[in-house]
Scaffold this motif. Sequence first.
Motif, PDB file in Angstrom:
ATOM      1  N   PHE A 267       0.847  -1.204   0.119  1.00 30.35           N
ATOM      2  CA  PHE A 267      -0.061  -0.056   0.092  1.00 30.35           C
ATOM      3  C   PHE A 267       0.806   1.310  -0.053  1.00 30.35           C
ATOM      4  O   PHE A 267       0.485   2.350  -0.623  1.00 30.35           O
ATOM      5  N   GLN A 268       1.998   1.242   0.585  1.00 31.59           N
ATOM      6  CA  GLN A 268       3.066   2.379   0.358  1.00 31.59           C
ATOM      7  C   GLN A 268       3.275   2.705  -0.911  1.00 31.59           C
ATOM      8  O   GLN A 268       3.379   3.754  -1.400  1.00 31.59           O
ATOM      9  N   SER A 269       3.650   1.655  -1.677  1.00 30.15           N
ATOM     10  CA  SER A 269       4.099   1.966  -3.223  1.00 30.15           C
ATOM     11  C   SER A 269       3.007   2.326  -4.063  1.00 30.15           C
ATOM     12  O   SER A 269       2.964   3.086  -4.556  1.00 30.15           O
ATOM     13  N   MET A 270       1.744   1.789  -3.636  1.00 27.43           N
ATOM     14  CA  MET A 270       0.414   2.171  -4.379  1.00 27.43           C
ATOM     15  C   MET A 270       0.227   3.615  -4.033  1.00 27.43           C
ATOM     16  O   MET A 270      -0.269   4.453  -5.088  1.00 27.43           O
ATOM     17  N   GLY A 271       0.379   3.916  -2.858  1.00 26.98           N
ATOM     18  CA  GLY A 271      -0.175   5.132  -2.474  1.00 26.98           C
ATOM     19  C   GLY A 271       0.878   6.302  -2.871  1.00 26.98           C
ATOM     20  O   GLY A 271       0.563   7.520  -3.115  1.00 26.98           O
ATOM     21  N   TYR A 272       2.255   6.048  -2.277  1.00 25.23           N
ATOM     22  CA  TYR A 272       3.110   7.001  -2.556  1.00 25.23           C
ATOM     23  C   TYR A 272       4.079   7.125  -3.831  1.00 25.23           C
ATOM     24  O   TYR A 272       4.337   8.576  -4.241  1.00 25.23           O
ATOM     25  N   LEU A 273       4.357   6.064  -4.323  1.00 26.59           N
ATOM     26  CA  LEU A 273       5.033   6.283  -5.724  1.00 26.59           C
ATOM     27  C   LEU A 273       4.460   7.247  -6.669  1.00 26.59           C
ATOM     28  O   LEU A 273       4.964   7.750  -7.615  1.00 26.59           O
ATOM     29  N   THR A 326       6.117   3.405  10.812  1.00 30.75           N
ATOM     30  CA  THR A 326       4.756   4.233  10.834  1.00 30.75           C
ATOM     31  C   THR A 326       4.948   5.350  10.801  1.00 30.75           C
ATOM     32  O   THR A 326       4.082   6.134  10.209  1.00 30.75           O
ATOM     33  N   LEU A 327       6.026   5.776  11.620  1.00 26.33           N
ATOM     34  CA  LEU A 327       6.384   7.276  11.596  1.00 26.33           C
ATOM     35  C   LEU A 327       6.636   7.592  10.106  1.00 26.33           C
ATOM     36  O   LEU A 327       6.206   8.703   9.705  1.00 26.33           O
ATOM     37  N   GLY A 328       7.384   7.039   9.395  1.00 26.54           N
ATOM     38  CA  GLY A 328       7.771   7.290   8.031  1.00 26.54           C
ATOM     39  C   GLY A 328       6.503   7.560   7.123  1.00 26.54           C
ATOM     40  O   GLY A 328       6.522   8.464   6.446  1.00 26.54           O
ATOM     41  N   LEU A 329       5.526   6.462   7.376  1.00 24.18           N
ATOM     42  CA  LEU A 329       4.277   6.494   6.590  1.00 24.18           C
ATOM     43  C   LEU A 329       3.712   7.794   6.797  1.00 24.18           C
ATOM     44  O   LEU A 329       3.089   8.503   6.000  1.00 24.18           O
ATOM     45  N   ILE A 395       4.061  -4.410  -7.997  1.00 25.16           N
ATOM     46  CA  ILE A 395       2.624  -4.438  -8.349  1.00 25.16           C
ATOM     47  C   ILE A 395       1.802  -3.056  -7.965  1.00 25.16           C
ATOM     48  O   ILE A 395       1.337  -2.259  -8.573  1.00 25.16           O
ATOM     49  N   GLY A 396       2.318  -2.707  -6.656  1.00 26.50           N
ATOM     50  CA  GLY A 396       1.927  -1.689  -6.129  1.00 26.50           C
ATOM     51  C   GLY A 396       2.208  -0.292  -6.918  1.00 26.50           C
ATOM     52  O   GLY A 396       1.578   0.762  -7.212  1.00 26.50           O
ATOM     53  N   THR A 397       3.669  -0.250  -7.363  1.00 25.19           N
ATOM     54  CA  THR A 397       4.114   0.651  -8.193  1.00 25.19           C
ATOM     55  C   THR A 397       3.298   0.676  -9.473  1.00 25.19           C
ATOM     56  O   THR A 397       3.202   2.137  -9.894  1.00 25.19           O
ATOM     57  N   LEU A 398       3.006  -0.351 -10.038  1.00 21.76           N
ATOM     58  CA  LEU A 398       2.403  -0.511 -11.373  1.00 21.76           C
ATOM     59  C   LEU A 398       1.094   0.275 -11.157  1.00 21.76           C
ATOM     60  O   LEU A 398       0.647   1.201 -11.967  1.00 21.76           O
ATOM     61  N   ILE A 449      -4.798   5.858   0.640  1.00 24.82           N
ATOM     62  CA  ILE A 449      -3.961   4.579   0.546  1.00 24.82           C
ATOM     63  C   ILE A 449      -2.823   4.441   1.510  1.00 24.82           C
ATOM     64  O   ILE A 449      -2.823   3.269   2.185  1.00 24.82           O
ATOM     65  N   LEU A 450      -2.334   5.603   1.892  1.00 23.53           N
ATOM     66  CA  LEU A 450      -1.333   5.737   2.828  1.00 23.53           C
ATOM     67  C   LEU A 450      -1.869   5.525   4.217  1.00 23.53           C
ATOM     68  O   LEU A 450      -1.127   5.046   4.821  1.00 23.53           O
ATOM     69  N   VAL A 451      -3.126   5.847   4.479  1.00 25.76           N
ATOM     70  CA  VAL A 451      -3.834   5.719   5.743  1.00 25.76           C
ATOM     71  C   VAL A 451      -3.979   4.392   5.947  1.00 25.76           C
ATOM     72  O   VAL A 451      -3.495   3.786   7.076  1.00 25.76           O
TER      73      VAL A 451
END
Length: 474
Positions: A267-273, A326-329, A395-398, A449-451
């Motif tokens: 979800f980090q890849s999907m939300g932030y990239l 978690t702090l990083g997210l 896959i999240g990046t895509l 998504i990041l949430v």
Amino acid sequence: MSMRRIALFVIVLGLMMTGVDTTAVILALPDITTDLHSSLSTTIWVIIMYLLVIAVMTTQLGRIGDSLGRGKMYNSGFIIFTLGSALAGTSIFADELIFFRAVQAFGGALMQANSGAIVADIFPVNERGRAYGYTSIGWTTGATLGILVGGLITTYIGWQYIFYINVPIGIMAAVLGIMNIKDDKRQESHSDIPGFLSLLASLVLIAYGASNITGYGVDKFNILLIITGIAILIFFIFIERRAEYPIINMKIFKNHIFSFSILASFFQSMGYLSVVFIVIMYLQGIRGLSPLNASLLLVPGYVLGSVIAPFAGRLSDRIGSRIPATLGLSMMMAGVLIYMSFSVTTPLYFVIIASLVGGLGTSLFYPANNSAVMANAPRGFYGVSSGILRTFANIGTLISYVLAITIASITVPRYVAFEVFLGLHNIVGTIAGKFMTGIRSALIMSFIILVIAVILSISRGRENRAEKAVKLKT
């Protein structure tokens, strides 16, 4: 320098090379489209093919690394990546370049799938966070160099040299890798043809359908591809639970920290990239900056991430991964909130501030989360675990790329959004305000998504690295 440090250096160098090509190719797409006399819908596959191959192959190649030797697979990946880079630079047709990018991606998948497992092999569990901090430096430094060097090379020498530059580095690194990365730990190999084919078919259909949505919009055929891919994935899980020698041993997901760390990465890849694509579209399409100047505003975040990552990794070795990750997210979410406040007249230094906040977030998240995955992976399954981590992230990046283009282009014609992203077109007046609405909508989706990623990260549970290290020694 010890053999362990040289091995880590080679791994960092490999990740740096893949990082360089990720950002450099984005900047080079306008020139590639023109020089190869191709359409935008074709050359966009120069990016998509790379992501697709890596997303499909990482889990399989991690499994093969467990059985045939992770060092051998990693070093082979370096050689293939270097060869693919050399061939990509010689391309005279778009289809050639896309094919050679697939070769390059196969080599990159071999490196990505086995690099995390090699780190887990050569470093004790209570030192891996720091080691993964250095691997994070490889990626962030590569992405930064891709922006700086890639933009300069494309502008003043030619896009071909963003691939050629990999050749001498790749040869040197491959020699060092062969000399210093050994295959001391292996697991007996068993084939699982039904599992391999079903997972391959599932990921190809999902990735192809998602990438088609990016280029041509939502239609029944693309939705059918994705639904079929998901159905095959469910079938894959069903047969893997009953396979004698499964490609992915589902038992490893019984570890709460492991499974939640994998999902947090997805979800980090999907939300932030996707935020990088969105911000570049804003800077080029709304503010009228060139692709190079737009990307330069994001450099401070990459630089800060490179500096902080080893210290953040060391912190996760001491206190576990949950708090740093978690702090990083949360800091990534703060960066997205800053971007969401932008208007057509926002001072550009706010982009630098947001990139610094996000860069600090990534430096906290990646080393901590990666080390959590490998520290909680079963012994003997490091290659599989590393491959699973990279597969979910890729896959999240895509999907993040699909979201960035699809949602941001809701308010303007799709071809306009594509040309804006590639720096071929900028918009003013009323349509700029409409496109700004689309960009803000895409950022809202990234925030949501990041949430989810934060919830998964905080729910992973506590861990004690020092205690695990003692148990492993005894």
